[in-house]
Motif scaffolding. Structure first.
Motif, PDB file in Angstrom:
ATOM      1  N   PRO A  18       0.845  -1.201   0.000  1.00 40.64           N
ATOM      2  CA  PRO A  18       0.000   0.000   0.000  1.00 40.64           C
ATOM      3  C   PRO A  18       0.877   1.246   0.000  1.00 40.64           C
ATOM      4  O   PRO A  18       1.986   1.252   0.533  1.00 40.64           O
ATOM      5  CB  PRO A  18      -0.803  -0.131   1.296  1.00 40.64           C
ATOM      6  N   THR A  19       0.384   2.308  -0.587  1.00 43.29           N
ATOM      7  CA  THR A  19       1.141   3.561  -0.620  1.00 43.29           C
ATOM      8  C   THR A  19       1.044   4.261   0.728  1.00 43.29           C
ATOM      9  O   THR A  19       0.109   4.006   1.499  1.00 43.29           O
ATOM     10  CB  THR A  19       0.599   4.493  -1.703  1.00 43.29           C
ATOM     11  N   PRO A  20       1.975   5.157   1.037  1.00 42.17           N
ATOM     12  CA  PRO A  20       1.881   5.932   2.280  1.00 42.17           C
ATOM     13  C   PRO A  20       0.554   6.678   2.401  1.00 42.17           C
ATOM     14  O   PRO A  20       0.010   6.809   3.500  1.00 42.17           O
ATOM     15  CB  PRO A  20       3.063   6.900   2.171  1.00 42.17           C
ATOM     16  N   THR A  21       0.028   7.160   1.278  1.00 44.44           N
ATOM     17  CA  THR A  21      -1.263   7.870   1.297  1.00 44.44           C
ATOM     18  C   THR A  21      -2.387   6.933   1.688  1.00 44.44           C
ATOM     19  O   THR A  21      -3.255   7.284   2.502  1.00 44.44           O
ATOM     20  CB  THR A  21      -1.554   8.489  -0.090  1.00 44.44           C
ATOM     21  N   GLN A  22      -2.387   5.723   1.128  1.00 44.45           N
ATOM     22  CA  GLN A  22      -3.416   4.741   1.465  1.00 44.45           C
ATOM     23  C   GLN A  22      -3.350   4.373   2.948  1.00 44.45           C
ATOM     24  O   GLN A  22      -4.394   4.253   3.609  1.00 44.45           O
ATOM     25  CB  GLN A  22      -3.250   3.484   0.603  1.00 44.45           C
ATOM     26  N   LYS A  55       8.962 -10.405   3.552  1.00 48.56           N
ATOM     27  CA  LYS A  55       7.815 -10.893   4.317  1.00 48.56           C
ATOM     28  C   LYS A  55       7.335  -9.842   5.310  1.00 48.56           C
ATOM     29  O   LYS A  55       8.137  -9.204   5.990  1.00 48.56           O
ATOM     30  CB  LYS A  55       8.186 -12.173   5.083  1.00 48.56           C
ATOM     31  N   TYR A  56       5.999  -9.695   5.369  1.00 48.12           N
ATOM     32  CA  TYR A  56       5.380  -8.803   6.336  1.00 48.12           C
ATOM     33  C   TYR A  56       4.382  -9.616   7.155  1.00 48.12           C
ATOM     34  O   TYR A  56       3.565 -10.349   6.589  1.00 48.12           O
ATOM     35  CB  TYR A  56       4.647  -7.648   5.642  1.00 48.12           C
ATOM     36  N   ALA A  57       4.461  -9.486   8.473  1.00 41.62           N
ATOM     37  CA  ALA A  57       3.583 -10.261   9.347  1.00 41.62           C
ATOM     38  C   ALA A  57       2.125  -9.905   9.102  1.00 41.62           C
ATOM     39  O   ALA A  57       1.794  -8.766   8.763  1.00 41.62           O
ATOM     40  CB  ALA A  57       3.939  -9.998  10.810  1.00 41.62           C
ATOM     41  N   HIS A  58       1.246 -10.898   9.302  1.00 45.87           N
ATOM     42  CA  HIS A  58      -0.189 -10.641   9.116  1.00 45.87           C
ATOM     43  C   HIS A  58      -0.761  -9.813  10.263  1.00 45.87           C
ATOM     44  O   HIS A  58      -1.866  -9.286  10.163  1.00 45.87           O
ATOM     45  CB  HIS A  58      -0.952 -11.960   9.000  1.00 45.87           C
ATOM     46  N   ILE A  59      -0.008  -9.702  11.378  1.00 49.26           N
ATOM     47  CA  ILE A  59      -0.453  -8.875  12.507  1.00 49.26           C
ATOM     48  C   ILE A  59      -0.007  -7.444  12.238  1.00 49.26           C
ATOM     49  O   ILE A  59       1.195  -7.134  12.216  1.00 49.26           O
ATOM     50  CB  ILE A  59       0.141  -9.377  13.836  1.00 49.26           C
ATOM     51  N   LEU A  60      -0.967  -6.558  12.020  1.00 45.87           N
ATOM     52  CA  LEU A  60      -0.669  -5.177  11.658  1.00 45.87           C
ATOM     53  C   LEU A  60      -0.540  -4.293  12.884  1.00 45.87           C
ATOM     54  O   LEU A  60      -1.286  -4.441  13.858  1.00 45.87           O
ATOM     55  CB  LEU A  60      -1.773  -4.632  10.742  1.00 45.87           C
ATOM     56  N   ASP A  61       0.392  -3.370  12.829  1.00 43.33           N
ATOM     57  CA  ASP A  61       0.593  -2.413  13.905  1.00 43.33           C
ATOM     58  C   ASP A  61      -0.305  -1.197  13.638  1.00 43.33           C
ATOM     59  O   ASP A  61      -0.129  -0.512  12.631  1.00 43.33           O
ATOM     60  CB  ASP A  61       2.058  -1.983  13.944  1.00 43.33           C
ATOM     61  N   PRO A  62      -1.268  -0.913  14.519  1.00 45.13           N
ATOM     62  CA  PRO A  62      -2.162   0.231  14.300  1.00 45.13           C
ATOM     63  C   PRO A  62      -1.431   1.563  14.217  1.00 45.13           C
ATOM     64  O   PRO A  62      -1.934   2.517  13.622  1.00 45.13           O
ATOM     65  CB  PRO A  62      -3.081   0.201  15.534  1.00 45.13           C
ATOM     66  N   LYS A  63      -0.238   1.628  14.808  1.00 51.04           N
ATOM     67  CA  LYS A  63       0.498   2.898  14.856  1.00 51.04           C
ATOM     68  C   LYS A  63       1.287   3.160  13.571  1.00 51.04           C
ATOM     69  O   LYS A  63       1.448   4.309  13.156  1.00 51.04           O
ATOM     70  CB  LYS A  63       1.438   2.902  16.061  1.00 51.04           C
ATOM     71  N   THR A  64       1.785   2.102  12.942  1.00 51.32           N
ATOM     72  CA  THR A  64       2.576   2.277  11.720  1.00 51.32           C
ATOM     73  C   THR A  64       1.792   1.938  10.455  1.00 51.32           C
ATOM     74  O   THR A  64       2.109   2.412   9.373  1.00 51.32           O
ATOM     75  CB  THR A  64       3.834   1.391  11.751  1.00 51.32           C
ATOM     76  N   GLY A  65       0.796   1.077  10.617  1.00 45.56           N
ATOM     77  CA  GLY A  65      -0.009   0.682   9.459  1.00 45.56           C
ATOM     78  C   GLY A  65       0.551  -0.480   8.683  1.00 45.56           C
ATOM     79  O   GLY A  65      -0.001  -0.861   7.653  1.00 45.56           O
ATOM     80  N   ILE A  66       1.657  -1.057   9.147  1.00 48.57           N
ATOM     81  CA  ILE A  66       2.233  -2.204   8.450  1.00 48.57           C
ATOM     82  C   ILE A  66       2.526  -3.328   9.438  1.00 48.57           C
ATOM     83  O   ILE A  66       2.524  -3.121  10.648  1.00 48.57           O
ATOM     84  CB  ILE A  66       3.538  -1.830   7.693  1.00 48.57           C
TER      85      ILE A  66
END
Length: 322
Positions: free
Chosen positions: A151-155, A265-276
């Motif tokens: 996803p883009t930073p804007t998204q 690889k990006y974990a499926h658990i997303l960080d609400p603060k960073t968005g990734i």
């Protein structure tokens, strides 16, 4: 003196008989309980729900009582899925989310009311590392996974603007909820399975099952010790044995669930603060008083810095296994 002696003899005889009766009664009770325990047999059942397989192990005197109790627990699970699923458009939570930003209070079921309160409390305790309003980010990453692009930073920024537990407003007078920002989506993925297992265990107990284990997608809830293992249910975490009873055990990590984009690889658990999701793979297990607590705490501590995580674990009196 004679009267006294006779009275003493009578009393001695009385106490002797009474003690014998008590011993016999105690032995009878012990024998009854022993027979009851030995009569308990192990039964196992499976039921697909919430994107995983729920496995239930119970100890019961016969297959009929085991099946009846377990089927009632599975019915309760199906009810909760219809309340909590963010995949089903007809779920209660998605119905609520469609009203986000309207300014309307929506009357909700006790289950949704209860889990929302637990979730808000968890978000506050974890300083926002656990947040059920993360739904907009979840939806974004699901789309990106299908498209195999980041996803883009804007998204990410647009999704994060719809996140925050302060956007959930409760009306205790009539058990209603308002989501005050348009586009809000709730995601109970970090608490829902543990919450469901607790409710299922309650049904099993109400139907005479004193010893049971419920397992679903890295979350386990156990009640009293099984008849063949008085120390507790044997649970193996990272090659170490734990004997547990009346507990919840949850593991959060990216060993099997992750998004791979451009070889990273990006974990499926997303960080609400960073968005990734985390790019560095790791795993954490929690042993807590119930499934609800172990589920959300494992999600929160997976994302939190080690020191803050230790403080939260100490405050909640949970065991952390990394």
């Amino acid at each position: 003196m004679v009267v006294s002696l006779q009275t003493t003899e009578i009393m001695n005889i009385f106490f002797s008989r009474n003690t014998t009766k008590k011993r016999n009664s105690f032995f009878g009770l012990f024998l009854f309980l022993s027979l009851q325990l030995s009569a308990q047999k192990r039964f196992e059942f499976n039921h697909p729900q919430m994107g995983t397989m729920f496995r239930v192990v119970v100890y019961a005197p016969d297959s009929l009582s085991a099946k009846n109790a377990t089927q009632k627990a599975f019915i309760r699970l199906d009810e909760l899925n219809l309340t909590l699923s963010d995949y089903r458009e007809d779920s209660e939570v998605n119905t609520l989310c469609r009203t986000a930003g309207s300014g309307d209070y929506i009357k909700v079921s006790f289950d949704l009311w209860n889990i929302l309160h637990e979730s808000v409390k968890a978000a506050k305790l974890s300083d926002g590392s656990f947040d059920v309003t993360i739904g907009p980010l979840t939806q974004l990453w699901r789309r990106m996974k299908r498209q195999k692009q980041l996803p883009t930073p804007t998204q990410i920024s647009e999704a994060k603007a719809k996140i925050g537990i302060e956007k959930i407003v409760f009306n205790r007078v009539n058990q209603s909820v308002m989501l005050n920002t348009k586009g809000m989506r709730l995601d109970f993925g970090g608490i829902g399975k543990g919450f469901a297992e607790d409710k299922m265990m309650k049904i099993l107990k109400e139907n005479g099952i004193k010893s049971a284990l419920i397992e679903a997608g890295g979350n386990i809830v156990v009640s009293n010790s099984p008849a063949d293992s008085p120390k507790g249910w044997e649970i193996i975490i990272k090659n170490e044995k734990y004997f547990l009873k009346n507990s919840g055990i949850s593991t959060s990590g990216d060993a099997y669930q992750f998004v791979e984009i451009d070889g990273k690889k990006y974990a499926h658990i997303l960080d609400p603060k960073t968005g990734i999701g985390f790019a560095e793979p790791h795993q954490i297990s929690i042993i807590a008083k119930n499934g609800t607590a172990s589920d959300w705490v494992s999600t929160a501590l997976y994302l939190m810095p080690n020191e803050k995580g230790k403080e939260l674990a100490k405050k909640l009196k949970v065991k952390v296994i990394r």
